[in-house]
Write an enzyme that holds these catalytic residues in place. Structure first.
Site, short mmCIF file in Angstrom:
data_model
loop_
_atom_site.label_atom_id
_atom_site.label_comp_id
_atom_site.label_asym_id
_atom_site.label_seq_id
_atom_site.Cartn_x
_atom_site.Cartn_y
_atom_site.Cartn_z
N ASP A 31 0.11 -102.18 68.31
CA ASP A 31 -1.17 -102.83 68.05
C ASP A 31 -1.74 -103.29 69.40
OD1 ASP A 31 -3.27 -104.46 67.42
OD2 ASP A 31 -2.10 -105.92 66.26
N GLN A 54 -5.40 -106.62 71.43
CA GLN A 54 -5.63 -107.49 72.58
C GLN A 54 -5.37 -106.76 73.89
OE1 GLN A 54 -6.97 -110.48 72.55
NE2 GLN A 54 -7.01 -110.62 70.33
N LYS A 70 -13.60 -105.81 70.79
CA LYS A 70 -12.91 -106.71 71.71
C LYS A 70 -13.05 -106.25 73.17
CE LYS A 70 -9.35 -108.29 68.47
NZ LYS A 70 -9.99 -109.37 67.77
N CYS A 80 -5.15 -115.48 62.16
CA CYS A 80 -4.51 -114.36 61.45
C CYS A 80 -3.05 -114.20 61.85
CB CYS A 80 -5.28 -113.06 61.65
SG CYS A 80 -6.94 -113.13 60.99
#
Lengths: 141, 469
Positions: B241, B244, B269, B410
């Protein structure tokens, strides 16, 4: 606006909450969380015995004790304390009739949509408890 | 005509098949990118219109919520507007000029993404880039379309306790459906997320290793190359993932990230538009993956009683894709690519580190995760104030123009693991500077002063009241 939101009255209500605490063998109980922040609130009500022994309608019984435990922001904690103060001594019917608008008027705060969820957390927990009680009608109290 | 996805005045050669002098965006592919502009946060800030607004009278915006979404540079707004104004056509459908321009721009965006992720062959890797709605959809596509038909009862998926719900809920759903077991790597005693912790829960039963590349709460990263090697050693697929990390960490230039079986991130993002996310898969994994959406654009042939799918990436892009958004994402990457990514990452890290140090020095403030002396805080610092609930703090900060995040971000399991329900989070982008850290500290200080004499409204008494009927 921010000074109004976090005025002394609100911070005092959130900090000094006489209705915060446990209740043994409550008649009504409900837990609710705010998915935005994960805050959880449990409310518990103890009802007074019927004023007229022949009256079996629980809606006529008065809220003898309204207690809550949990954690949350100043707004949610102040609002549930205010709610408890307001509803203690009133009947279940009056609690059912007490609306979100009524609580917001009582609070008198300029809440943004995101903070409405905080302000109404306690009342929504109460409604959940009242709805469950209504569903359970017919079961012995 | 060749469509130029970049700002006017830039000399750009669009790549085409067989083109030896391959260029993607502004930079030659496969060679060191030269002549990047020196990095200056003030100059950077000038390119973001939203950063110049006031949020309340006399209170200019101090934006410290880039980990939630990044503001959009003017170049992205221009690229999206240009598509809508000049060639607003569907892709892979028409023969006319507008359709061809749209298709070319949309397809070029894949190579731009591949290059951004460190591909040594962005054009070759373009077909590995699938455009979806967001990182969440990308991870769901892996959990449903790849793992959903392959994992069986007894197989294990390894996650960490710090996963964003986007990389946890799809696997939980898979676990419920297929009887798959989820294993979680825990934090170490200092509150850090480490590779060793992941290693400790991986076994020969592990079929998928699905972990964050950079925690959106702790700000700490995991080394993708070592995760890939670890996954390989037990025959597990590695899913990272990158929501970020894609914007906060420079991709290794050797294409190391692309060794992972699947990578997922969101465009917004990085400063791209909302509505576009990316799944990057190894070619053989994408071949194995079943589409989860059926419709136009993802088929080779449709009969009334049978359907043949087309090749990846189009196999996963049923319906009209997010065309303007993908073009906008490529523009965001081209914008960021003008600057030195290592310098940007170091800048964000320095600001977060300074904020962490100064927050930790305040009475009644605790950092979430590792202490202030840890250096691996990539542009993100989460914290709690004993006397001020995060929601109240964020509201208080907003009145000063300071935008921070409050809540569980989250990441409910991580908060519970740390004995919290919520925290406040400040996250930094390249456009932030030391003055923004000053504003953060000032607003936290004033909140502490206001709320300080009122102690925390945290749990009192037991969580269980009485005995339920």
């Amino acid at each position: 606006m921010i000074d109004q939101l976090y005025c002394d009255e609100i911070l005092d209500l959130a900090r000094n909450s006489p209705h915060r605490g446990d209740l043994n063998h409550p008649d009504l109980l409900a837990c609710l969380s705010n998915p935005l922040c994960g805050d959880e609130l449990t409310i518990a009500l103890k009802l007074a015995p019927p004023e007229n022994p022949d009256d079996t309608d629980p809606d006529h019984r008065r809220i003898e004790a309204f207690r809550f435990v949990g954690h949350g922001c100043a707004i949610s904690q102040a609002a549930v304390e205010l709610l408890a103060e307001h509803l203690e001594g009133r009947t279940l019917a009056e609690a059912r009739a007490f609306s979100e608008r009524d609580l917001l008027d009582l609070l008198g705060l300029p809440l943004t949509p995101a903070r409405l969820k905080c302000g109404l957390l306690g009342l929504r927990a109460l409604k959940r408890a009242l709805d469950a009680e209504a569903r359970d009608r017919g079961r012995p109290f | 005509m060749r469509w130029d996805p970049n700002r006017e005045g830039r000399d750009v050669i669009m790549a085409s098949d067989g083109d030896k002098n391959r260029t993607v965006g502004n930079a030659p592919v496969g060679s060191a990118r030269q002549e990047r502009r020196g990095f200056d946060s003030r100059a950077m800030r000038a390119a973001f219109p939203a950063l110049h607004r006031e949020v309340h009278p006399g209170k200019p915006l101090v934006y410290l919520d880039s980990a939630a979404t990044a503001p959009k540079p003017q170049a992205v707004l221009d690229a999206v507007r240009r598509y809508d104004a000049e060639f607003p056509a569907n892709v892979h459908r028409g023969i006319h000029t507008l359709a061809e321009e749209a298709t070319e721009a949309y397809e070029a965006a894949r190579a731009t993404v591949a290059a951004w992720l460190g591909s040594t062959d962005p054009l070759g890797d373009a077909s590995r880039v699938v455009f979806v709605k967001n990182a969440t959809e990308a991870l769901n596509l892996v959990a449903l379309g790849w793992a959903g038909s392959r994992l069986e009862k007894g197989d294990e998926v390894v996650l960490t306790v710090a996963e964003h719900h986007a990389n946890l809920v799809p696997w939980r759903m898979l676990a419920e459906r297929r009887g798959v077991t989820l294993r979680y790597a825990d934090l170490d005693a200092e509150g850090r997320l480490t590779f060793e912790a992941v290693e400790a829960v991986v076994s020969e039963r592990t079929r998928v290793l699905a972990v964050t590349g950079l925690s959106n709460i702790l700000g700490t990263s995991l080394p993708v190359d070592r995760l890939v090697a670890l996954g390989r050693s037990v025959g597990a697929a590695v899913v990272v993932d990158l929501a970020q990390a894609a914007g906060r960490l420079p991709a290794p230039v050797n294409g190391g990230w692309l060794e992972a079986d699947f990578l997922a991130f969101s465009g917004h993002k990085l400063g791209g538009p909302t509505g576009v996310g990316v799944l990057v898969g190894r070619p053989e994994r994408l071949e194995e993956t079943e589409p989860i959406l059926g419709g136009g654009g993802m088929i080779a042939r449709v009969d009334l009683d049978a359907v043949t799918w087309t090749e990846p990436p189009h196999k996963f892009e049923a319906g009209t894709p997010p065309i303007a958004q993908a073009i906008g994402l490529a523009a965001a990457i081209d914008f960021l690519d003008q600057f030195d990514r290592v310098a940007i990452a170091a800048h964000e890290q320095r600001l977060a580190q300074r904020a962490a140090r100064e927050l930790a020095a305040l009475d009644g403030v605790r950092l979430v995760g590792a202490g202030a002396d840890r250096v691996e805080r990539h542009g993100i610092v989460s914290f709690v104030c004993d006397a001020v609930h995060p929601h109240d703090l964020a509201q208080w900060a907003d009145a000063d123009g300071v935008a921070i995040r409050a809540g569980h971000h989250c990441g409910q399991p991580l908060h519970r693991r740390l004995g919290l329900t919520a925290s406040a989070r400040a996250s930094f982008g390249p456009y932030n500077d030391d003055a923004d850290v000053d504003c953060l500290i000032a607003t936290v200080r004033s909140a502490l002063a206001r709320f300080g004499r009122h102690r925390a409204t945290v749990a009192v008494g037991s969580h269980r009241i009485g005995t339920p009927r």
